[in-house]
Write an enzyme that holds these catalytic residues in place. Structure first.
Site, PDB file in Angstrom:
ATOM      1  N   ASP A 152       1.194   0.355   0.124  1.00  0.00           N
ATOM      2  CA  ASP A 152       2.175   0.179  -0.947  1.00  0.00           C
ATOM      3  C   ASP A 152       2.757  -1.224  -0.877  1.00  0.00           C
ATOM      4  O   ASP A 152       2.829  -1.944  -1.877  1.00  0.00           O
ATOM      5  CB  ASP A 152       3.289   1.226  -0.791  1.00  0.00           C
ATOM      6  CG  ASP A 152       4.352   1.081  -1.862  1.00  0.00           C
ATOM      7  OD1 ASP A 152       3.973   0.924  -3.038  1.00  0.00           O
ATOM      8  OD2 ASP A 152       5.549   1.117  -1.527  1.00  0.00           O
ATOM      9  N   LYS A 192      -0.411  -0.713  12.738  1.00  0.00           N
ATOM     10  CA  LYS A 192       0.619  -1.206  13.661  1.00  0.00           C
ATOM     11  C   LYS A 192       0.364  -0.550  15.014  1.00  0.00           C
ATOM     12  O   LYS A 192       1.226   0.130  15.583  1.00  0.00           O
ATOM     13  CB  LYS A 192       2.018  -0.875  13.085  1.00  0.00           C
ATOM     14  CG  LYS A 192       3.178  -1.510  13.832  1.00  0.00           C
ATOM     15  CD  LYS A 192       3.260  -3.020  13.700  1.00  0.00           C
ATOM     16  CE  LYS A 192       4.371  -3.566  14.587  1.00  0.00           C
ATOM     17  NZ  LYS A 192       4.397  -5.044  14.644  1.00  0.00           N
ATOM     18  N   ASP A 212       2.219  -6.784  10.313  1.00  0.00           N
ATOM     19  CA  ASP A 212       3.094  -7.963  10.180  1.00  0.00           C
ATOM     20  C   ASP A 212       2.238  -9.221  10.054  1.00  0.00           C
ATOM     21  O   ASP A 212       2.489 -10.091   9.209  1.00  0.00           O
ATOM     22  CB  ASP A 212       4.104  -8.059  11.338  1.00  0.00           C
ATOM     23  CG  ASP A 212       3.474  -7.855  12.717  1.00  0.00           C
ATOM     24  OD1 ASP A 212       2.282  -7.469  12.800  1.00  0.00           O
ATOM     25  OD2 ASP A 212       4.184  -8.090  13.721  1.00  0.00           O
ATOM     26  N   TYR A 229       4.540   9.205   3.246  1.00  0.00           N
ATOM     27  CA  TYR A 229       4.859   9.688   1.900  1.00  0.00           C
ATOM     28  C   TYR A 229       4.820  11.213   1.821  1.00  0.00           C
ATOM     29  O   TYR A 229       5.472  11.811   0.981  1.00  0.00           O
ATOM     30  CB  TYR A 229       3.859   9.132   0.881  1.00  0.00           C
ATOM     31  CG  TYR A 229       4.213   7.773   0.347  1.00  0.00           C
ATOM     32  CD1 TYR A 229       4.299   6.676   1.183  1.00  0.00           C
ATOM     33  CD2 TYR A 229       4.448   7.590  -1.008  1.00  0.00           C
ATOM     34  CE1 TYR A 229       4.605   5.427   0.692  1.00  0.00           C
ATOM     35  CE2 TYR A 229       4.756   6.340  -1.519  1.00  0.00           C
ATOM     36  CZ  TYR A 229       4.825   5.262  -0.664  1.00  0.00           C
ATOM     37  OH  TYR A 229       5.130   4.035  -1.164  1.00  0.00           O
ATOM     38  N   ASP A 278       1.667  -4.847  -3.334  1.00  0.00           N
ATOM     39  CA  ASP A 278       2.631  -5.624  -4.125  1.00  0.00           C
ATOM     40  C   ASP A 278       2.566  -7.102  -3.729  1.00  0.00           C
ATOM     41  O   ASP A 278       2.611  -7.994  -4.582  1.00  0.00           O
ATOM     42  CB  ASP A 278       4.071  -5.118  -3.905  1.00  0.00           C
ATOM     43  CG  ASP A 278       4.477  -4.064  -4.930  1.00  0.00           C
ATOM     44  OD1 ASP A 278       3.593  -3.317  -5.393  1.00  0.00           O
ATOM     45  OD2 ASP A 278       5.674  -3.991  -5.267  1.00  0.00           O
TER      46      ASP A 278
HETATM   47  C1  IPM Z   1       3.042   2.465  -6.299  1.00  0.00           C
HETATM   48  C2  IPM Z   1       4.491   2.766  -6.499  1.00  0.00           C
HETATM   49  C3  IPM Z   1       4.773   4.190  -6.048  1.00  0.00           C
HETATM   50  C4  IPM Z   1       4.434   4.273  -4.573  1.00  0.00           C
HETATM   51  C5  IPM Z   1       6.193   4.685  -6.306  1.00  0.00           C
HETATM   52  C6  IPM Z   1       6.600   4.531  -7.745  1.00  0.00           C
HETATM   53  C7  IPM Z   1       6.397   6.094  -5.839  1.00  0.00           C
HETATM   54  O1  IPM Z   1       5.278   1.847  -5.837  1.00  0.00           O
HETATM   55  O2  IPM Z   1       2.205   3.158  -6.914  1.00  0.00           O
HETATM   56  O3  IPM Z   1       2.734   1.547  -5.547  1.00  0.00           O
HETATM   57  O4  IPM Z   1       5.258   3.953  -3.718  1.00  0.00           O
HETATM   58  O5  IPM Z   1       3.312   4.681  -4.270  1.00  0.00           O
HETATM   59 MG    MG Z   2       4.186   0.282  -4.929  1.00  0.00          MG
END
Ligand code: IPM
Ligand code: MG
Length: 359
Positions: free
Chosen positions: A247, A191, A223, A142, A251
């Site tokens: 990230d 990884k 993975d 990032y 999710d």
């Molecule tokens: C998160 C989001 C952010 C990230 C985006 C919006 C830049 O997905 O906070 O997880 O990738 O960190």
């Molecule tokens: Mg995210």
């Protein structure tokens, strides 16, 4: 206690969920005799529209002058075609980087009342899911060097994953700290079978673990970890991982709890200062309709009290209120199932806030 809090409502559903979160913070302050001053500031797409930049200096300065930051969400299709450093997401990355918020805690908890909303087999959901993802937040791909260049095959682009021993050690320590307050197990996700940065990462995490004999540490390739999260989520207590992998895995973990609308987060820098936001995005399609789930934003306020002010009772009062309202059958659209009571953003916020302090 006195608190100065910056509020960045952001874009899309950000202002709606952050609005409910601020009401929760006010309610808890009233109940427990704290004084909080809230100051709103623009960032994200709305700041691009008004000031021509995603993170105005004034906003950053305000955040620096406060004890912590409450953030809704940023982004939206209107700004999708802007160049990378002008996108709303830059505001988030700028805040994280400039405020030194290197440790991102993302707890994924499956509430008893939402077991039916968990997409995994019933016996897995019944066993319970409670995972803390500790994501490195100010390094890696990032923030690494990136660019484009012309090659014989046409234009090419690159992003760089770079981690120093210092960065890995401090996030490992944050994960061990978190684990001590929970199940004392840490899974390091990398990884290392392919990436040199992961090999260094793994060495440093293993070395740091020697200082914490009470913690049991295991290592997993990313993975495999993404597979184990849906095959055997009970394996995980605390996951420590890079910015990029965190990230993605957070999710995935969020889905185990029924909805991404349930996951709060705290971004910390080691000094008590923090930024608190739901992990979901700005969901432009839901904006302005009073349908977004405010629970992730409200639970972020619990994390604010816990991590920035060490006010555990205040934090727990919010979490119990959320559990109570879910147990009573109230649901926003994302977690709705038949027989439940469907409510909007504001009503969900009101119900939770009214329930704080009750039993
Ligand atoms: C998160 C989001 C952010 C990230 C985006 C919006 C830049 O997905 O906070 O997880 O990738 O960190
Ligand atoms: Mg995210």
């Amino acid at each position: 206690m006195k608190m100065k809090l910056a509020v960045i409502p952001g874009d899309g559903i950000g202002p709606e969920v952050a609005g409910e979160a601020v009401k929760t913070a006010k309610k808890v302050c009233d109940m427990y005799g704290h004084r909080a001053i809230f100051t709103e500031a623009p960032a994200g797409g709305n700041a691009i529209d008004r000031y021509g930049e995603p993170l105005p200096k004034k906003t950053l300065d305000l955040c620096k002058s406060c004890d912590s930051v409450i953030l809704g969400a940023v982004g939206g299709w209107q700004w999708d075609s802007l160049p990378g450093d002008m996108r709303p997401e830059r505001a988030l990355l700028g805040l994280r980087g400039e405020l030194g918020l290197y440790a991102n805690l993302r707890p994924a908890v499956l509430h008893e009342a939402l077991k039916g909303a968990c997409p995994l087999r019933k016996e897995i959901a019944d066993a319970g899911i409670n995972i803390m993802v500790v994501r490195e937040l100010t390094g890696g791909m990032y923030f690494g060097d990136r660019g484009r260049k012309d090659t014989p095959l046409g234009q090419a682009a690159w992003d760089t994953e770079l981690y120093s021993v210092f960065e890995v050690k401090r996030i490992a320590e944050a994960a061990f700290d978190a684990a001590k307050k929970r199940g004392r197990r840490v899974t390091n996700v990398d990884k290392a079978n392919v990436l040199e940065s992961s090999r260094l990462w793994r060495e440093v995490v293993a070395e740091a673990a020697k200082g914490h004999p009470e913690i049991s540490l295991d290592h997993m390739y990313v993975d495999n970890a993404s597979m184990q999260l849906i095959r055997d989520p009970g394996h995980f207590d605390v996951i420590v991982t890079t910015n990029m992998f965190g990230d993605i895995l957070s999710d995935e973990a969020s889905q185990l709890t029924g909805s991404i609308g349930m996951l709060p987060s705290a971004s910390l820098g080691g000094s008590g200062f923090g930024m608190y936001e739901p992990i979901h995005g700005s969901a432009p399609d839901l904006a302005g309709k009073d349908v977004a789930n405010p629970i992730a934003a409200i639970l972020s306020i619990a994390m604010l009290f816990r991590y920035s002010f060490s006010l555990e009772e205040e934090a727990a009062s919010i979490e119990s209120a959320v559990t109570r309202i879910l147990n009573q059958g109230f649901r926003t659209g994302d977690i709705y199932s038949e027989g439940m009571k469907r409510v909007g953003t504001k009503e969900m916020g009101r119900l939770i806030n009214e329930s704080i302090g009750r039993s």
